[in-house]
Structure formats: C-alpha cells, structure tokens
Design a protein around this motif. Structure first.
Motif, mmCIF file in Angstrom:
data_model
loop_
_atom_site.group_PDB
_atom_site.id
_atom_site.type_symbol
_atom_site.label_atom_id
_atom_site.label_comp_id
_atom_site.label_asym_id
_atom_site.label_seq_id
_atom_site.Cartn_x
_atom_site.Cartn_y
_atom_site.Cartn_z
ATOM 1 N N THR A 394 46.914 7.382 48.711
ATOM 2 C CA THR A 394 47.871 6.890 49.703
ATOM 3 C C THR A 394 48.899 5.922 49.130
ATOM 4 N N ALA A 395 48.817 5.612 47.828
ATOM 5 C CA ALA A 395 49.713 4.630 47.198
ATOM 6 C C ALA A 395 49.601 3.261 47.853
ATOM 7 N N GLY A 396 48.487 3.006 48.538
ATOM 8 C CA GLY A 396 48.270 1.694 49.137
ATOM 9 C C GLY A 396 49.142 1.412 50.339
ATOM 10 N N VAL A 397 49.685 2.458 50.978
ATOM 11 C CA VAL A 397 50.592 2.236 52.095
ATOM 12 C C VAL A 397 49.862 1.650 53.301
ATOM 13 N N HIS A 398 48.528 1.819 53.348
ATOM 14 C CA HIS A 398 47.750 1.307 54.477
ATOM 15 C C HIS A 398 47.017 0.001 54.144
ATOM 16 N N PRO A 433 42.734 4.354 40.232
ATOM 17 C CA PRO A 433 41.391 3.803 40.022
ATOM 18 C C PRO A 433 40.510 3.958 41.274
ATOM 19 N N PRO A 434 39.193 3.988 41.077
ATOM 20 C CA PRO A 434 38.248 4.284 42.170
ATOM 21 C C PRO A 434 37.934 3.072 43.026
ATOM 22 N N ARG A 435 38.800 2.789 44.010
ATOM 23 C CA ARG A 435 38.640 1.570 44.793
ATOM 24 C C ARG A 435 37.873 1.740 46.107
ATOM 25 N N PRO A 436 38.262 2.707 46.980
ATOM 26 C CA PRO A 436 37.577 2.787 48.290
ATOM 27 C C PRO A 436 36.086 3.060 48.188
ATOM 28 N N SER A 437 35.685 3.953 47.286
ATOM 29 C CA SER A 437 34.263 4.302 47.196
ATOM 30 C C SER A 437 33.433 3.124 46.712
ATOM 31 N N PHE A 571 51.510 -1.100 33.640
ATOM 32 C CA PHE A 571 52.158 -0.033 34.385
ATOM 33 C C PHE A 571 53.685 -0.134 34.417
ATOM 34 N N GLY A 572 54.227 -1.317 34.113
ATOM 35 C CA GLY A 572 55.662 -1.499 34.202
ATOM 36 C C GLY A 572 56.085 -1.952 35.584
ATOM 37 N N LEU A 573 57.238 -2.567 35.669
ATOM 38 C CA LEU A 573 57.686 -3.186 36.917
ATOM 39 C C LEU A 573 57.973 -2.157 38.005
ATOM 40 N N ARG A 574 58.518 -1.003 37.655
ATOM 41 C CA ARG A 574 58.908 -0.029 38.675
ATOM 42 C C ARG A 574 57.702 0.702 39.256
ATOM 43 N N ALA A 575 56.675 0.910 38.445
ATOM 44 C CA ALA A 575 55.490 1.632 38.925
ATOM 45 C C ALA A 575 54.507 0.709 39.642
ATOM 46 N N PRO A 577 54.562 -1.447 42.196
ATOM 47 C CA PRO A 577 54.397 -1.466 43.660
ATOM 48 C C PRO A 577 53.578 -0.311 44.219
ATOM 49 N N TYR A 578 53.524 0.811 43.503
ATOM 50 C CA TYR A 578 52.846 1.989 44.048
ATOM 51 C C TYR A 578 51.334 1.935 43.860
ATOM 52 N N LEU A 579 50.828 0.863 43.259
ATOM 53 C CA LEU A 579 49.388 0.646 43.252
ATOM 54 C C LEU A 579 48.914 0.198 44.632
ATOM 55 N N GLU A 580 49.778 -0.521 45.342
ATOM 56 C CA GLU A 580 49.444 -0.972 46.700
ATOM 57 C C GLU A 580 50.741 -1.303 47.417
#
Length: 799
Positions: A394-398, A433-437, A571-575, A577-580
């Motif tokens: 979900t790219a952390g959108v929630h 990375p495996p976060r929710p589980s 990951f670099g500055l542009r990428a 935000p898409y972690l969360e």
C-alpha cells in the motif's frame, strides 16, 4: 445596531463553513485518501486566519464601507464554493502518489490549497468584520457563529444521506448567498446588483452540471475500470462513503489462490468503498465460498471444525460464505457500514441473494469493538479478522488510519469470547520489508503472555503462500495431530508452514521463497519477544513491530522517526516517502502549516512591532485558545470514533455537542462584567478538566464500550459540554477586554486564534502516532496555560 438579519447571516455562513469542510473531506477522500482530505482542510482553514490578518491591516477602510463590504464578502463566499466545483470537476486535483515525484502535482496541490482556502477567507473576513463592528455584543454574535457551526455539523450528515455529493457544494453556496441578500442595503448599489447576478449565475451553473474530480490512477477502482468492458453498475453515497459496484468480464474472484488450483475463477462483481476494494459479491455463496479453501484462509478449518464463527468487518461477506461452506451452524457477521449492510441484506436490488441471506447468518450492525464488548464469554469457536494490507503493498498510504480492531485491547476482547478450543484467524498480505505480519505476531504473542501462556509457540500456527500468510491463535494448545493436518493441507496447496509448535528444519520454504531471506529469523525473534539487536537486519531497526493500543490505534504506522537519516541514505530522498506515504504527507502538512502561520501571524507582527502595546500578551492568549480548542477537538473525535465506529459520525457528534456547549459559554458572557477574574477562572477550570480527562478519558472509553447507551451518551456529553462551556467563555471575554485597551488588536487576535487552530492539526496527528491520545489531551491543557498567564494583561495597556 446589529439586526436580526445580521444574526441570521452569521448563522447561515457558519453552517456553510463547517458543512463545506466535510464536503471537501468527502471529495478528496474519493479522489485521494481520507487522511489527505483532513490535511488539506486544515490548510484551507488558514483562510480564516488570513482574513483576520487582512482585517488587522485594513480595518479602517473596511469599517467605513461596512454596509456594502459584508454582503460582497458573503457573495464571494458563495461564488468561491460553487466555483471550486466547476474548476476541479474539469481539471481534477493533484495525485498524492506523485506529489514527491512530479513537479506538476505540487502545482496542482498549491492550486487546491488556494481555491479551497478562498471560501474560508471570505466568510472569515465577513464574520470578523461583524465582530469588530459590535464588540459589545460579541457574546451573542459568537453564540450565533458557534450555533450555526454546530448546526452545519449535524445538517451535513443528513445531507450526505439525501443528496448526491456532487450537488452539495452548489447547495451550500446558496446559504451565504441568502445571507448576503439579507444584508444588502436599500437602495441597492449598482455594484452589489451586478455581484448578486454574477453569484446567482455561478451557483446556478454549479447545480446544473456538477462534476466530481476523478479518482487517483493508483486507487483500486481505477485499475478495475481500465479493464475491457468495465462499467459501474450501481453507485450510492452516504456519510460513510461512496459505494460503487463494478462489473467486467475480466474481474475474476481469485483472492491469493493456490498455484495448484486448475479451474477458472468465477467472474464476479466487485464493490468499492471510496474507490478502494471493499469486497467481492458472491452471488453463489454455496460454491463461491469454497474457493477460499484454496487459499491460506483455509487454515482454521483445517485444524478444527468450528460450529460458531464470528466474522469481523464482514464487508461483502466472503468470509461469511467461507464459514458456511465449511458447515458452520452459526455465523455472526459484524458490519457497521450501514449502506453496504442494507444492500447486502435486501431481498431485491443489485446485491440480492448473497451470503447474508442465509438463515444461519446473524448480522450485527455495531462497530467491531462494541460487538465484541457486548458478546458473552466463550461464545465463538472461531473469530475471523479482516485481511490486513493489499496485494502488492500500500506504500503506507493508510498509516494514519485508526484500526481499533487490531489493538491489544481488541485482541483481548476476541480472546475472551472464544470457546475453550476457540481460534482467532488473521490473513495478511506480505510486504517487503515485512512489517504487518511481524506486528500481528507480536500482538498475538503478548496476548498469550497476558493470559499466562509462557510458550506462545504452542498456541500459534501460520502458513505462507506466494503472496500472503494466515496466522492462527488457539486458546488451547495445538496438538501433534493439528500440526500434521496443517502440514498435509499446506503441501497439497503448495503452501509452506511458517509457524508450528513442532516446526521442522527446511519446511518453511519448500514451495515459496521469501523476498527477504531474513524474514524467518525476524519471525522467530518477534515470537520469542527479543529486542532487535544493533546489528540485526536493517528493517528491524527502521520499523516498529510492537503491538498498538487504543491510545495509538495506528496499526499500519511502522516507521521509526529516528531511522529517517539512515533510510534516506539507503533509499534516497525521492523514494523515501513511499515507505510510508501517509506519515510523510502529514509531515509535509505540518511544515506547510507552520510556514503559513508565520506568514499570517509573525510577519504582520514584525511589521507593526513585537513589543509595542502588549502584543505579546494578545498573541499568547489567542494562540492558546486556538491551539487548545483544536487539540482537544482532535483528541475527542479519536476517542468517539472508538465509541461510534466511524470517523464521520464521531466528528459530527463531537462538533455538534462541543460547538453548542462552546456557544452557550459565549452566550453567558453577554451579561458578565468585564474584568480580570472571569477569563482567569475559566482558563483555570479548562486546565484542570483537561488534565483530568487526559488521565481518565481514554481508559474510560475503552472500558465502557459494552455499557448501555445512556451511560455512553452521558460520558460523551460530559467530555464535550464541561470543557466546551468554559472554552467558549474565553474567546469573547478576551475580545471584550481587548476592545477596552487595544481595539486595533481584535482582528489580529481572530487571525491568531484561527491560524493556531489549524496549524496544530497536522503536528497533532504526528504526536498521536508517537505518544497517543492522552498526550494530545495533555497538550491541549498545556495550551491554556499561556491563556491563564496572559488574561490579566489584556485589559491593560502595560506589558
């Protein structure tokens, strides 16, 4: 002299301001996501602060032309509301997923801010100008303002039920138009005649051909509608959101199917909620439900044969059909989305004949937590929790969404209602990375330890497929026979055991290799309750996998703030935000709100002199009233969301009661003598009450979810009315004191109050992520300390 028409105009425009905020929330929730709607509204509300600053700078000119200016401002409010519909319906809005990637999206975002700020600016300028013209009547005027705001909060809930969303901006624009007509002077100046005609035309066009901006290309409904011959078969809207049924020959029901499955998945209609996947309508529930036996969700039915099953957030009823296909004699389907529930249980209509019509199904309309709280002990053999995450991530959108059904307290309630051999089953889409589980596993681990189970491994099983995993918590120990059945079923379907009491070496990745080879060691670490070692896999340092609570119900917020520097290097500055994405959007909103507050408050102050004429006390007093009120409102809405089960109803309930009580406090001040003691006493009461609530309100709400309606209503009223009444006294008392000593500060004070109210919204969200609900209430109490300190200086020219 203030006329009845003036009071009516203030009430009408106040109704419009609050209702239009909710409409913007709904429009942007459809086009983008819920949390981003809140962020944009907080910045749009800075228009109110800007109006106070403009009034501070040019008040004499505006007061001289008062009789013509106020109607013109109300007409401008109507035009800007109707015009926003015409504009964004044609050009669309920004795309949140591309904000950190495309410069054009940033431009669209700025345009969205400016356009949605205009109605608040014009309305705020009109209201503040009326306040300034009649400061001695500020108590009754402010009461009309707040009463109208409360009415708007209630009115918009009903309107969202009765009127399609695209028509609401135009209908709301009619209210300030009527207010302007009430105040037009006689004879009518030629300029006002032309302005009225232009306003009627714009509002009329917004009602004749309203169009909503389309959904983001990254929302799930956009992908569905891109399929050949896809069409929207049915659409309906309510305060809970917009439901759409999409049909397409290529929409097949294949929810993480085993790669061993050889039959063609059935074509089924899909239901979307605000553009996101809500569920698949199983028109043949007897056969469709058995398809889930070809997924990891078969796990609980492999271990035992549950007779009584509770399905939480049942949505379209997929897990209900699955339980029926496995011979459950009683299925309790909890679903509090009223519109969806009515469609799925109707004997006629687009969703007739689904699993909810089976006589073995008992439908519950409560929220998840209230359903659990009102269920007796030892009731169900199986509790099925809704699937966590989405295919592909979900790219952390929630990350800013509140998930009260996934907190420690929620799992404790699920455990309580289990029969002696009962189970809790949760399916998770795997991410990298495996976060929710990992967080889910940590929640199950702590739950078992809280109930005296020293070795959680004896009660937890999990199987993993190519894209997801199902975790099972058993109230009784899993036997050797249970493990053997799980192994046999997994092998037949091409799945791998992830957790078993007697897990064997090499059986975790026979069929499916994990994306992250350290995943298994992370699972073992979490299950054992071990802290992340300093040299552990980086993802265990970057992300928090510990359980969440009712005070911090943000299950999908994992990012550790202290890891941002390291993450940027990797990951670099542009990428990054898409972690969360949700977290970074809130951070961007906080920065922008601070910048806007600087431009609207500090800059005018610098021009006019910081220390001249006691401006520091004016700033401290009204900064405290604005920030404190908004912080408490945010906290109370979060608390009431747990009570009422939906943020829209929680917001309407809180705004209605809080604004009415605040208005009553303001009304009382109309006859109260002006002096130093009144605001000091009111501020002292607010500080004491909020400090007390910070300690007792969050646990009280959690513990009374199953209590009778009368008790819960009384708690809601006390939490709103007691502090709201005294908060309502502070603003008009402060303005009346200023009118005696520094009347030129009055418009600036209004700007400060409005700007600080919206400036704390995004930072408060970030604080709630880290510190929880009690911290927000405590900060609200702290915000009233400078109000207490500054109150003694407002009525004097010293200091």
């Amino acid at each position: 002299m203030i006329t009845v028409g003036t009071y009516a105009a203030i009430t009408l425009v106040s109704v419009t301001i609050i209702a239009f905020q909710v409409v913007i929330m709904r429009i942007l929730a459809l086009a983008q996501w819920h949390h981003f709607a809140w962020m944009v509204i907080s910045l749009a509300m800075l228009g109110l602060g800007a109006s106070g600053t403009v009034l501070f700078l040019v008040r004499r000119q505006l007061l001289r032309a008062y009789r013509a200016v106020v109607p013109l401002l109300l007409l401008a409010t109507a035009v800007s509301i109707g015009g926003s519909t015409l504009l964004f319906g044609r050009i669309g809005t920004f795309d949140a997923f591309l904000l950190f990637f495309e410069l054009r999206q940033t431009g669209l975002l700025v345009l969205t801010y400016l356009v949605y700020a205009l109605p608040f600016f014009f309305a705020g300028l009109a209201i503040n100008l009326i306040f300034l013209r009649a400061l001695q009547q500020i108590g009754t005027l402010y009461f009309a303002n707040l009463l109208g705001s409360a009415g708007g909060a209630v009115l918009i809930v009903g309107a969202l039920h009765a009127v399609p969303l695209e028509y609401l901006p135009g209908l709301l624009a009619v209210l300030p138009l009527l207010g302007a007509l009430l105040l037009v002077p006689r004879p009518v100046p030629r300029l006002l005649n032309a302005a009225v005609l232009a306003s009627v035309l714009v509002v009329g066009f917004s009602l004749i051909d309203p169009v909503l901006p389309g959904p983001s290309q990254y929302k799930e409904i956009s992908a569905a509608l891109d399929l050949p011959d896809a069409e929207v078969k049915f659409r309906t809207s309510s305060p809970e959101g917009q439901l759409e049924i999409v049909s397409a020959p290529a929409l097949r029901y294949a929810p993480g199917l085993s790669l061993h499955y050889r039959e063609a998945p059935p074509v089924r209609d899909v239901i979307f909620y605000d553009g996101e996947y809500f569920g698949t309508f199983l028109e043949q529930p007897e056969t469709d439900g058995s398809i889930l036996d070809q997924t990891t969700r078969v796990l609980p039915y492999t271990v035992r044969r549950p007779r009584s099953v509770a399905v939480l957030n049942a949505a379209a009823g997929e897990d209900v059909a699955h339980a029926l296909a496995n011979d459950a004699s009683l299925v309790a389907a909890q679903e509090n989305h009223g519109t969806a529930r009515r469609l799925l249980t109707a004997s006629a209509g687009p969703l007739k004949g689904g699993p909810f019509t089976n006589p073995a199904v008992r439908i519950n309309r409560y929220s998840t937590r209230r359903f659990l709280a009102t269920t007796p002990d030892d009731t169900f053999d199986l509790v099925v929790v809704p699937v966590i995450g989405a295919f592909g991530g979900t790219a952390g959108v929630h990350s800013l969404d509140q998930h009260f059904h996934l907190t420690r307290e929620a799992f404790a309630e699920m455990y309580r209602v289990l029969s002696p051999d009962g189970m809790i089953a949760v399916t998770v889409w795997l991410e990298d990375p495996p976060r929710p589980s990992l967080r889910l596993l940590a929640t199950m681990r702590d739950l078992l330890r809280d109930h005296g189970v020293d070795d959680p491994r004896s009660r937890i099983a999990a199987i993993r497929s190519w894209g997801g995993a199902t975790f099972l918590l058993s109230r009784s120990p899993l036997t050797v026979e249970d493990s053997d059945r799980i192994r046999s079923s997994a092998e037949e379907l091409g799945f791998d055991p992830l957790l078993l009491p007697d897990l064997r070496e090499g059986e975790r990745d026979r069929f499916n290799m994990p994306m992250d080879t350290s995943y298994f060691s992370q699972v073992d670490r979490v299950l054992a309750g071990e802290a992340s070692p300093e040299r552990a896999q980086p993802s265990s340092r970057w992300f928090d996998d510990q359980p969440v609570s009712d005070a911090r119900p943000f299950f999908q917020h994992y990012l550790r703030a202290g890891a941002l520097v390291e993450l940027r290097e990797v990951f670099g500055l542009r990428a990054l935000p898409y972690l969360e994405l949700g977290f970074f959007l809130a951070g961007a909103a906080a920065v922008q709100a601070v910048v806007a507050a600087f431009l609207l408050i500090v800059l005018p102050l610098a021009v006019s002199g910081w220390k001249q004429g006691g401006r520091r006390w004016t700033f401290l007093y009204f900064a405290g009233t604005g920030a404190g009120f908004m912080l408490y409102e945010i906290a109370l809405i979060q608390a009431m969301t747990l009570y009422l089960g939906h943020p829209v109803y929680a917001a309407a309930s809180v705004l209605g009661t809080l604004l009415v009580s605040t208005g009553l406090g303001s009304f009382v001040t109309r006859s109260r003598p002006i002096g130093e003691s009144a605001p000091r006493k009111a501020a002292s009461v607010v500080i004491l009450v909020l400090t007390l609530f910070a300690l007792v309100l969050p646990p009280m709400v959690s513990r009374t979810l199953g209590s009778p309606l009368l008790l819960r209503s009384m708690i809601t009223l006390v939490a709103s009315v007691v502090p709201g009444f005294f908060m309502g006294m502070l603003f008009p008392l402060g303005l009346r004191n200023l009118s005696r000593s520094r009347e030129e500060h009055v418009p600036w004070a209004c700007a400060i109050d409005s700007c600080l109210a919206v400036s704390v919204t995004a930072p408060a969200t970030l604080i709630a992520l880290q510190a929880g609900l009690s911290a927000i209430i405590a900060l609200a109490a702290l915000a009233y300390v400078p109000v207490l300190l500054a109150s003694r200086f407002l009525s004097t020219r010293c200091g």
